[in-house]
Design a protein around this motif. Structure first.
Motif, PDB file in Angstrom:
ATOM      1  N   LYS A   1     -10.643  -2.611  18.199  1.00 34.47           N
ATOM      2  CA  LYS A   1      -9.530  -2.965  17.720  1.00 34.47           C
ATOM      3  C   LYS A   1      -8.478  -2.970  18.597  1.00 34.47           C
ATOM      4  O   LYS A   1      -7.128  -2.732  17.967  1.00 34.47           O
TER       5      LYS A   1
ATOM      6  N   GLY B   1     -12.362   1.060   7.337  1.00 32.57           N
ATOM      7  CA  GLY B   1     -12.583   0.249   8.352  1.00 32.57           C
ATOM      8  C   GLY B   1     -13.866  -0.687   8.043  1.00 32.57           C
ATOM      9  O   GLY B   1     -14.832  -0.554   8.708  1.00 32.57           O
TER      10      GLY B   1
ATOM     11  N   ARG C   1      -8.422  10.804   8.757  1.00 34.84           N
ATOM     12  CA  ARG C   1      -9.090   9.434   8.326  1.00 34.84           C
ATOM     13  C   ARG C   1      -9.373   8.986   9.809  1.00 34.84           C
ATOM     14  O   ARG C   1      -8.982   8.751  10.698  1.00 34.84           O
TER      15      ARG C   1
ATOM     16  N   ASP D   1      -7.541   8.107  15.053  1.00 30.47           N
ATOM     17  CA  ASP D   1      -8.172   7.075  16.073  1.00 30.47           C
ATOM     18  C   ASP D   1      -7.361   6.105  16.671  1.00 30.47           C
ATOM     19  O   ASP D   1      -7.672   5.311  17.384  1.00 30.47           O
TER      20      ASP D   1
ATOM     21  N   ASP E   1       0.691  -1.103   0.035  1.00 31.71           N
ATOM     22  CA  ASP E   1      -0.023  -0.082  -0.015  1.00 31.71           C
ATOM     23  C   ASP E   1       0.935   1.271   0.043  1.00 31.71           C
ATOM     24  O   ASP E   1       1.953   1.295   0.649  1.00 31.71           O
ATOM     25  N   LEU E   2       0.439   2.303  -0.747  1.00 27.64           N
ATOM     26  CA  LEU E   2       1.176   3.505  -0.826  1.00 27.64           C
ATOM     27  C   LEU E   2       1.499   4.200   0.607  1.00 27.64           C
ATOM     28  O   LEU E   2       2.639   4.582   0.903  1.00 27.64           O
ATOM     29  N   TYR E   3       0.716   3.831   1.539  1.00 24.80           N
ATOM     30  CA  TYR E   3       0.984   4.418   2.981  1.00 24.80           C
ATOM     31  C   TYR E   3       2.251   3.970   3.428  1.00 24.80           C
ATOM     32  O   TYR E   3       3.056   4.277   4.331  1.00 24.80           O
TER      33      TYR E   3
ATOM     34  N   ASP F   1     -11.069   5.626  11.412  1.00 23.16           N
ATOM     35  CA  ASP F   1     -10.836   3.992  11.138  1.00 23.16           C
ATOM     36  C   ASP F   1     -11.546   3.100  11.928  1.00 23.16           C
ATOM     37  O   ASP F   1     -11.594   1.997  11.914  1.00 23.16           O
ATOM     38  N   SER F   2     -12.443   3.576  13.097  1.00 26.73           N
ATOM     39  CA  SER F   2     -12.821   2.824  13.869  1.00 26.73           C
ATOM     40  C   SER F   2     -14.243   3.675  14.814  1.00 26.73           C
ATOM     41  O   SER F   2     -14.112   4.721  14.551  1.00 26.73           O
TER      42      SER F   2
ATOM     43  N   ARG G   1       5.197   5.491   1.994  1.00 25.09           N
ATOM     44  CA  ARG G   1       5.332   6.831   2.697  1.00 25.09           C
ATOM     45  C   ARG G   1       5.784   6.914   4.051  1.00 25.09           C
ATOM     46  O   ARG G   1       6.694   7.627   4.649  1.00 25.09           O
ATOM     47  N   MET G   2       5.260   6.002   4.878  1.00 26.77           N
ATOM     48  CA  MET G   2       5.732   5.475   6.254  1.00 26.77           C
ATOM     49  C   MET G   2       7.262   5.547   6.195  1.00 26.77           C
ATOM     50  O   MET G   2       8.022   5.953   6.908  1.00 26.77           O
TER      51      MET G   2
ATOM     52  N   GLY H   1      -2.838   7.031  -0.247  1.00 25.81           N
ATOM     53  CA  GLY H   1      -2.142   6.451   1.025  1.00 25.81           C
ATOM     54  C   GLY H   1      -2.021   7.554   2.213  1.00 25.81           C
ATOM     55  O   GLY H   1      -1.740   8.505   1.684  1.00 25.81           O
ATOM     56  N   THR H   2      -2.370   7.239   3.190  1.00 31.35           N
ATOM     57  CA  THR H   2      -2.296   7.975   4.246  1.00 31.35           C
ATOM     58  C   THR H   2      -1.365   7.702   5.435  1.00 31.35           C
ATOM     59  O   THR H   2       0.046   7.423   4.683  1.00 31.35           O
ATOM     60  N   MET H   3      -1.695   7.180   6.505  1.00 30.62           N
ATOM     61  CA  MET H   3      -0.598   6.473   7.557  1.00 30.62           C
ATOM     62  C   MET H   3      -1.337   5.406   8.266  1.00 30.62           C
ATOM     63  O   MET H   3      -2.597   5.343   8.160  1.00 30.62           O
ATOM     64  N   ALA H   4      -0.718   4.582   8.721  1.00 28.00           N
ATOM     65  CA  ALA H   4      -1.122   3.447   9.716  1.00 28.00           C
ATOM     66  C   ALA H   4      -1.092   3.869  11.303  1.00 28.00           C
ATOM     67  O   ALA H   4      -0.210   4.704  11.624  1.00 28.00           O
TER      68      ALA H   4
ATOM     69  N   SER I   1      -7.938   1.641  19.927  1.00 29.76           N
ATOM     70  CA  SER I   1      -9.103   1.941  18.998  1.00 29.76           C
ATOM     71  C   SER I   1     -10.097   0.850  19.265  1.00 29.76           C
ATOM     72  O   SER I   1     -10.089  -0.122  19.654  1.00 29.76           O
ATOM     73  N   PRO I   2     -11.529   1.664  19.255  1.00 32.73           N
ATOM     74  CA  PRO I   2     -12.555   0.763  19.598  1.00 32.73           C
ATOM     75  C   PRO I   2     -12.917  -0.332  19.080  1.00 32.73           C
ATOM     76  O   PRO I   2     -12.585  -0.416  17.710  1.00 32.73           O
TER      77      PRO I   2
ATOM     78  N   GLN J   1       7.485  -2.589   8.223  1.00 32.83           N
ATOM     79  CA  GLN J   1       6.201  -1.822   7.647  1.00 32.83           C
ATOM     80  C   GLN J   1       5.785  -1.832   6.282  1.00 32.83           C
ATOM     81  O   GLN J   1       4.726  -2.124   5.760  1.00 32.83           O
TER      82      GLN J   1
END
Lengths: 448, 448
Positions: free
Chosen positions: A340, B284, B253, B225, A7-9, B255-256, A12-13, B192-195, A337-338, A116
């Motif tokens: 998760k 999500g 973003r 989140d 994934d692109l992210y 996600d939950s 980036r990360m 893409g964003t970040m994880a 995260s709720p 990652q």
């Protein structure tokens, strides 16, 4: 499988980590948050592809050119990406073993950008192949005395998926696959009969059967339902007599209608004709529930061809799987995260010899509890595989042993009762401490 | 994709055909017997891979060696297989077009062994990709004003499947994909964003956001989140202010949790802070039903990341597709298996300009009914592709037009009302004649 399969992210990360030397040892844990409906356990699979991917992980020149051009990644970052290899350690549950929700299937430890970047591929392989191996194992549980054959290739999600499905079915205990490419790749037994088009291409059914018996006298399985199943079975018997085929070289395949009733009819006709050892195969949209019903009806079916529903794991085509950072640079981390939340730290699962005790989820650093077996083994160190390569037969043997160990309740096809997983006191204490920190300080958990 | 990617029975049948010169022109028709639950139509896909497979179809030396050795195929049969290429004609519904149950998606005409051997691959490509394009199009219908992004790569059925999914989503109208390899292959927009792991790798959330804003100032979408969504949004706003990011370069973003309520909260906080043009993305485990509910709730979500459920087409991971011989050596054939009967002859589907008239399923030889458009076009003749290669954009454009044509009832996500398909008088007459023959003679239908 290329490094760009991510994934692109992740890229980036990784770039962001590399720029600021966030390259401490990071441990990611891959697990299923919960079991899909009606699953009493999961059958681990996907490790072989995961290790192959990690061994070959690198961005090639074409990929770097794409990142530089279209994606605008600047030269210093490109140089850092170009140099990346997977140099870490992997602990994993070997393929074919039975696991439960919340138990790590795989843990990866390496400088942060590496695990990652491989997240997408590892999650993909393990989620998909574990889903299918689990579904296939349920078919084996439903018909322990019959031969099962993978017929899925025409409706899996691509041809590469067809090969992975054939392999997962073999681990589950299938006798063969219709997929010739997969049979060649993994040394499986290729099996196949005839299609309706074959019968239709001849001027009548008996001519088709005669041609087939001429060409494949060693094992003639006739598809008997193109026009009328009873007539088809009678034609098969007539042709077998003409050709002097002994019963063990004669078979009929039923592919539509009431398979149970037709199997009883076919058996009666074959037996009356003296073909006591002729075999009956059934196919046509079957899954473990259909197979279990036919077995309960004592349908005299010797072999089941199972295709689509296993090949896409129709009622659970994916797992609620996760690949979560659990330790970074020596500090365990968690996520709140709720629904998760994750448990912190590198882990090990310990299993008792008898299934009346729950599995124990511990921190990896804890001492091995007496009389229990560790489920995760070291399969890669410093990017180098450990031990001899695993074979399909190894996975199959492990699953056979684990299914024998599994209590009846966890094997039920409907409303099963999975083994429970208990967190060790040390893991519970760490989880509580980090959760408290996250809630009571402005800084997140594990920020040490 | 190799010629060996086929079911063993295809090879057996091909050998048997070749031995007795059953090499007359055979037409096979590929169609979905019925629509999956809650589908008002299907979106055709998988043709590009099908044509690529046909163009390259041949057994290479290694494959022939396997067939000779392990499979025991004798030398004369091997020589015949070695010489095989696909030299036939293909009529197909172009990718992106909307089709219904019983309508051919693809028809192949060639000397019998050829279309028989490619059955497995063609069924696979069309079934899988049509399933996913249909699922993805339903997401677009659910949120016509939002951007949709394919996040499926981590849970598709293998990495090759991830690429096909990204392409099917692009045809469906998605704005981008997280899958970098697929973006490169088909010129899609990678997004893409970040994880969560990124946030966790820093000592606190605001440090993570600062690092990301430093590295990607052109478009900083913060995942909010990891610990607490409201706090995450406030941190994002604070960091955006520090960095002087204008609203159009800021995103969050979710996600939950309750995505609708959180989107309203995030919008309020962003607006209050003056970031009126900041964008809100939700992800999500979303599918078209979740998206439709959020849209109904007027959740201020600008973009949806949709992954697993679209990537495996979770509620319909396959189609009840068939690839059936409908004509051999000039005589139309049918099959009468219960629940699986087929209509004889090569066909054409004609569609009216307005959707208040049903589609018309005709024999291909019939004259074009006035004012109607033929759905199947000639895409390959004598093994050579016709016309210019199709692009993703072509498929996307066709789908946009067809969705505009489709009546509201066929677009409903639950209990839709598909367009009906009427068989022409000539097709009905032929079906009746062949069925009568099959029932009234000892010889099967179409035996001429």
């Amino acid at each position: 499988m290329t490094a760009l399969h991510t994934d692109l992210y992740e890229i980036r990360m990784a770039v962001s980590y590399l720029r600021r030397s966030l390259t401490g040892q990071a441990t990611f844990s891959l697990f299923a948050r919960r079991l899909p409906p009606d699953r009493g356990c999961l059958v681990a699979a996907g490790l072989a592809d995961s290790l192959a991917f990690l061994e070959r992980f690198r961005f090639d020149d074409d990929e770097l050119a794409y990142l530089a051009g279209t994606m605008g990644v600047p030269p210093p970052d490109l140089a850092a990406l170009r140099a990346l290899r997977f140099e870490g350690d992997v602990w994993a549950v070997p393929e074919g073993r039975v696991v439960f929700a919340g138990e790590p299937l795989l843990e990866v430890t390496a400088p942060l950008p590496q695990p990652q970047l491989v997240e997408t591929a590892l999650l993909n392989f393990v989620t998909f192949q574990t889903s299918v191996a689990t579904k296939a194992a349920r078919c084996v549980l439903a018909a322990p005395d019959a031969d099962l054959v993978d017929f899925a290739a025409r409706r899996t999600h691509g041809l590469e998926a067809a090969d992975a499905v054939a392999r997962a079915c073999a681990i589950a205990g299938f006798a063969g696959t219709s997929n010739v490419a997969a049979a060649r790749t993994w040394g499986l037994t290729a099996m196949g009969t005839m299609a309706h088009s074959y019968v239709q291409a001849f001027a009548d059914e008996s001519l088709a059967f005669r041609a087939f018996a001429t060409d494949f006298p060693a094992g003639a399985v006739f598809l008997v339902d193109t026009f009328d199943t009873e007539r088809g079975v009678r034609t098969a018997i007539q042709v077998a007599r003409e050709f002097g085929l002994p019963g063990e070289r004669l078979g009929v395949r039923l592919d539509s209608g009431d398979l149970g009733a037709l199997a009883h009819l076919a058996r009666r006709l074959l037996d009356q004709a003296g073909f006591l050892r002729a075999r009956i195969m059934a196919s046509g949209g079957l899954d473990e529930y259909d197979i279990a019903r036919l077995v309960t009806e004592r349908a005299p079916i010797d072999a089941f061809g199972v295709g689509t529903k296993v090949g896409v794991s129709a009622d659970a085509p994916s797992l609620d799987s996760a690949y979560k950072l659990v330790d970074y640079a020596g500090r365990p981390v968690l996520k709140l995260s709720p629904g998760k939340a994750t448990a912190p730290g590198a882990k090990q699962v310990y299993r008792a010899a008898t299934a009346d005790e729950p599995d124990l989820l511990c921190l990896r650093e804890e001492a091995t509890p007496g009389g229990r077996e560790p489920m995760l083994v070291s399969v890669m160190r410093g990017g180098i595989r450990q031990g001899r390569p695993d074979s399909v037969a190894d996975g199959r043997e492990r699953l056979r042993n684990d299914l024998a160990w599994l209590p009846a309740g966890a094997r039920w096809l409907r409303g099963p009762e999975p083994i429970s997983v208990v967190h060790s006191p040390a893991l519970r204490a760490l989880t509580e401490r980090l959760t408290r920190q996250a809630f009571t300080t402005a800084r997140p958990a594990g920020s040490g």
